[in-house]
Design a protein around this motif. Structure first.
Motif, mmCIF file in Angstrom:
data_model
loop_
_atom_site.group_PDB
_atom_site.id
_atom_site.type_symbol
_atom_site.label_atom_id
_atom_site.label_comp_id
_atom_site.label_asym_id
_atom_site.label_seq_id
_atom_site.Cartn_x
_atom_site.Cartn_y
_atom_site.Cartn_z
ATOM 1 N N THR A 29 84.862 -15.062 -3.209
ATOM 2 C CA THR A 29 84.981 -15.177 -1.748
ATOM 3 C C THR A 29 86.074 -16.169 -1.374
ATOM 4 N N TRP A 30 86.046 -17.317 -2.033
ATOM 5 C CA TRP A 30 87.050 -18.355 -1.751
ATOM 6 C C TRP A 30 88.456 -17.811 -2.040
ATOM 7 N N ALA A 31 88.595 -17.135 -3.167
ATOM 8 C CA ALA A 31 89.917 -16.633 -3.558
ATOM 9 C C ALA A 31 90.408 -15.583 -2.565
ATOM 10 N N GLY A 32 89.497 -14.751 -2.078
ATOM 11 C CA GLY A 32 89.861 -13.742 -1.079
ATOM 12 C C GLY A 32 90.346 -14.401 0.203
ATOM 13 N N LEU A 33 89.596 -15.407 0.668
ATOM 14 C CA LEU A 33 89.986 -16.122 1.889
ATOM 15 C C LEU A 33 91.324 -16.825 1.677
ATOM 16 N N ASP A 34 91.470 -17.461 0.526
ATOM 17 C CA ASP A 34 92.672 -18.249 0.224
ATOM 18 C C ASP A 34 93.922 -17.368 0.198
ATOM 19 N N ALA A 35 93.741 -16.138 -0.320
ATOM 20 C CA ALA A 35 94.900 -15.253 -0.446
ATOM 21 C C ALA A 35 95.085 -14.373 0.790
#
Ligand code: DC
Length: 230
Positions: A29-35
């Motif tokens: 989830t964090w990686a999706g938001l970050d990217a």
């Protein structure tokens, strides 16, 4: 609920590896938001789950009351994955079949590797909503912790406060309610205890009392079913 604190204390007591699977759903989830990836795009998020290099490691030298260290592609995201924004979005990601397949497979490999001891650890305490039902259905001991939602939200509220992330209690409670609703109604691996899980209601019990109960169950569990012949 309380599974992270209890699981961590239990693992320390038994010299087992503590492995929190929720951290993996949070990382995706964090990686999706970050990217800037659309969190409602199952193909894009599925690909992230399949390709990110996620490492869940013992806390090591860090002095900030973490239970473990979480790295993604080498970057320390231990606290970043606990933000309210991740809280609000993780259920969407956790409901995606491709994400669950990738993460469950990874978790199963770790569970099997550590089951009989590995790398100086005598076993593994794997924590998460579908470990007993989906990831490790043959686990010798399954524990389902149950606690009133207000108690869980209060714990979370205090945790956020400790980290300087003041969030109104009403919002913490509402987010948790919404997450529970999505997690228990989703079509794939909904939150429920395994048929052979031991259910412990944690209301009013201290962490040490809960750990003691689980250790007692673990000891009973390792007794041979029929006594050894004399
Ligand atoms: O336990 P937690 O709050 O860190 O979990 C974060 C989210 O990930 C939660 O919404 C449920 C999901 N999750 C899951 O679906 N299956 C797991 N084994 C662990 C977590």
């Amino acid at each position: 609920s309380g599974k992270s604190t209890v699981g961590f204390a239990l693992a320390a007591r038994l010299n087992y590896l503590f492995f929190d699977t929720g951290a993996m759903y949070r990382v995706v989830t964090w990686a999706g938001l970050d990217a800037g990836v659309d969190l409602h795009d199952p193909a894009a998020i599925g690909l992230l789950a399949e390709t990110l290099d996620i490492a869940i490691l013992p806390a090591g030298e860090a002095q900030d009351d973490r239970h473990l260290t979480v790295l993604v592609d080498g970057q320390d995201v231990t606290w970043a994955i606990r933000s309210p924004l991740v809280d609000q979005n993780v259920s969407i990601v956790a409901a995606m079949p491709r994400v669950r397949a990738a993460l469950s497979q990874h978790q199963r490999q770790i569970g099997v590797r550590y089951a009989r001891g590995h790398a100086g650890m005598a076993g593994i305490v794997m924590v998460g909503r579908d470990i007993g039902t989906v990831v490790l259905p043959d686990a010798p001991l399954k524990i389902y912790l149950d606690a009133p939602i207000v108690e869980r939200a209060h714990r979370r509220f205090l945790e956020l406060e400790r980290r300087g992330k003041q969030t109104p209690f009403a919002q913490v409670l509402a987010d948790m309610r919404e997450r529970d609703r999505i997690d228990s109604q989703r079509a794939i691996a909904p939150l429920r205890p395994a048929d052979d899980a031991q259910i412990i209601s944690t209301a009013g019990l201290s962490v040490q009392e809960i750990v003691a109960r689980i250790v007692a169950l673990a000891e009973m569990d390792t007794q041979p079913a029929t006594p050894y012949p004399l």
